[in-house]
Design a protein around this motif. Structure first.
Motif, PDB file in Angstrom:
ATOM      1  N   LEU A   9       0.858  -1.175   0.000  1.00 27.59           N
ATOM      2  CA  LEU A   9       0.000   0.000   0.000  1.00 27.59           C
ATOM      3  C   LEU A   9       0.899   1.230   0.000  1.00 27.59           C
ATOM      4  O   LEU A   9       1.822   1.318   0.812  1.00 27.59           O
ATOM      5  CB  LEU A   9      -0.885  -0.026   1.251  1.00 27.59           C
ATOM      6  CG  LEU A   9      -1.872   1.090   1.468  1.00 27.59           C
ATOM      7  CD1 LEU A   9      -2.943   1.079   0.392  1.00 27.59           C
ATOM      8  CD2 LEU A   9      -2.528   0.926   2.839  1.00 27.59           C
ATOM      9  N   THR A  11       1.012   5.695  -0.546  1.00 24.73           N
ATOM     10  CA  THR A  11       0.282   6.951  -0.665  1.00 24.73           C
ATOM     11  C   THR A  11       1.217   8.028  -1.197  1.00 24.73           C
ATOM     12  O   THR A  11       2.438   7.938  -1.060  1.00 24.73           O
ATOM     13  CB  THR A  11      -0.304   7.421   0.685  1.00 24.73           C
ATOM     14  OG1 THR A  11       0.755   7.628   1.605  1.00 24.73           O
ATOM     15  CG2 THR A  11      -1.291   6.407   1.229  1.00 24.73           C
ATOM     16  N   ILE A 126      -9.355  -1.628   2.827  1.00 25.29           N
ATOM     17  CA  ILE A 126      -8.594  -2.395   1.849  1.00 25.29           C
ATOM     18  C   ILE A 126      -7.833  -3.513   2.533  1.00 25.29           C
ATOM     19  O   ILE A 126      -7.333  -3.340   3.643  1.00 25.29           O
ATOM     20  CB  ILE A 126      -7.641  -1.452   1.079  1.00 25.29           C
ATOM     21  CG1 ILE A 126      -6.938  -2.176  -0.044  1.00 25.29           C
ATOM     22  CG2 ILE A 126      -6.658  -0.757   1.982  1.00 25.29           C
ATOM     23  CD1 ILE A 126      -6.265  -1.250  -1.040  1.00 25.29           C
ATOM     24  N   SER A 133      -6.825  -2.617   6.296  1.00 29.97           N
ATOM     25  CA  SER A 133      -6.533  -1.223   6.617  1.00 29.97           C
ATOM     26  C   SER A 133      -7.746  -0.363   6.324  1.00 29.97           C
ATOM     27  O   SER A 133      -8.502  -0.634   5.392  1.00 29.97           O
ATOM     28  CB  SER A 133      -5.359  -0.711   5.779  1.00 29.97           C
ATOM     29  OG  SER A 133      -4.171  -1.337   6.156  1.00 29.97           O
ATOM     30  N   VAL A 143      -3.856   6.878  -3.214  1.00 27.45           N
ATOM     31  CA  VAL A 143      -3.584   5.618  -2.535  1.00 27.45           C
ATOM     32  C   VAL A 143      -3.397   4.578  -3.638  1.00 27.45           C
ATOM     33  O   VAL A 143      -4.272   4.418  -4.497  1.00 27.45           O
ATOM     34  CB  VAL A 143      -4.736   5.192  -1.598  1.00 27.45           C
ATOM     35  CG1 VAL A 143      -4.418   3.846  -0.946  1.00 27.45           C
ATOM     36  CG2 VAL A 143      -5.003   6.252  -0.545  1.00 27.45           C
ATOM     37  N   PHE A 145      -2.433   0.511  -4.690  1.00 23.89           N
ATOM     38  CA  PHE A 145      -2.526  -0.838  -4.138  1.00 23.89           C
ATOM     39  C   PHE A 145      -2.576  -1.854  -5.278  1.00 23.89           C
ATOM     40  O   PHE A 145      -2.876  -1.497  -6.423  1.00 23.89           O
ATOM     41  CB  PHE A 145      -3.760  -0.963  -3.229  1.00 23.89           C
ATOM     42  CG  PHE A 145      -5.049  -0.496  -3.864  1.00 23.89           C
ATOM     43  CD1 PHE A 145      -5.874  -1.390  -4.529  1.00 23.89           C
ATOM     44  CD2 PHE A 145      -5.432   0.840  -3.780  1.00 23.89           C
ATOM     45  CE1 PHE A 145      -7.063  -0.964  -5.110  1.00 23.89           C
ATOM     46  CE2 PHE A 145      -6.623   1.271  -4.348  1.00 23.89           C
ATOM     47  CZ  PHE A 145      -7.438   0.363  -5.023  1.00 23.89           C
ATOM     48  N   HIS A 151     -11.218  -4.291  -1.910  1.00 19.62           N
ATOM     49  CA  HIS A 151     -11.413  -3.008  -1.244  1.00 19.62           C
ATOM     50  C   HIS A 151     -12.867  -2.569  -1.394  1.00 19.62           C
ATOM     51  O   HIS A 151     -13.576  -3.027  -2.276  1.00 19.62           O
ATOM     52  CB  HIS A 151     -10.454  -1.944  -1.786  1.00 19.62           C
ATOM     53  CG  HIS A 151     -10.592  -1.714  -3.261  1.00 19.62           C
ATOM     54  ND1 HIS A 151     -10.080  -2.583  -4.208  1.00 19.62           N
ATOM     55  CD2 HIS A 151     -11.180  -0.715  -3.959  1.00 19.62           C
ATOM     56  CE1 HIS A 151     -10.342  -2.128  -5.416  1.00 19.62           C
ATOM     57  NE2 HIS A 151     -11.025  -0.998  -5.300  1.00 19.62           N
TER      58      HIS A 151
END
Length: 182
Positions: A9, A11, A126, A133, A143, A145, A151
């Motif tokens: 993950l 960001t 997710i 999370s 974000v 992934f 998700h």
């Protein structure tokens, strides 16, 4: 012992997101009700995916360029080997998005970019049962992934619409085209 699948993950924040988000919202409001605007995934009284072309909203190109740059860093490949496509997701009060994945095609990475995120407008949940999370959205944040990562977005408890962009990143040239090339 069974190994739990890697959970990657990432960001990032978009530079000049306030200006870009204002342009995205202006364009969205201009084109959302246009009969020519393609909409898919009708669920609970709304279309989850709203496709507006970057020729109609040039600020989309800025988001895509940043997304490709961030994705190239995450994947460890050159930006010119990647392409990205996106759609708007508008969640009104009471709306939510059910559990899903983005691994239908040649996706290498999936992302969400937040345009307008009122307080209490839902969380991105997710992951899988062992590792889950919950991400609080923030305007200007990406974000990233894996596309096969389940998700969902929880219910929007605010009295305002939440606007995000769903994004899939894939190879600039499909692997099938590479195999067909002489």
């Amino acid at each position: 012992m069974n190994r739990i699948q890697d959970f990657s993950l990432h960001t990032a924040e978009l530079n000049d997101s306030t200006r870009i988000n204002q342009l995205l919202l202006k364009g969205l409001h201009q084109y959302i009700d246009d009969n020519e605007t393609r909409k898919t995934h009708f669920f609970m009284g709304r279309y989850e995916n709203i496709y507006i072309d970057e020729q109609q909203i040039p600020a989309i190109r800025e988001v895509l360029d940043a997304c490709i740059e961030f994705s190239s860093q995450i994947l460890g490949v050159s930006p010119d080997t990647l392409k990205a496509g996106l759609w708007f997701n508008v969640m009104g009060p009471g709306d939510k998005t059910t559990l899903h994945q983005h691994d239908d095609d040649d996706e290498l990475l999936s992302a969400v970019y937040y345009v307008d995120t009122p307080d209490n407008s839902g969380f991105l949940k997710i992951g899988k049962q062992a590792v889950l999370s919950s991400i609080t959205p923030k305007a200007g944040m990406f974000v990233f992934f894996p596309p096969n990562m389940p998700h969902e977005v929880t219910e929007n408890f605010s009295s305002h619409k939440r606007v995000s962009l769903g994004i899939n990143i894939g190879p600039a040239v499909s692997q099938e085209a590479d195999q067909e090339a002489p």
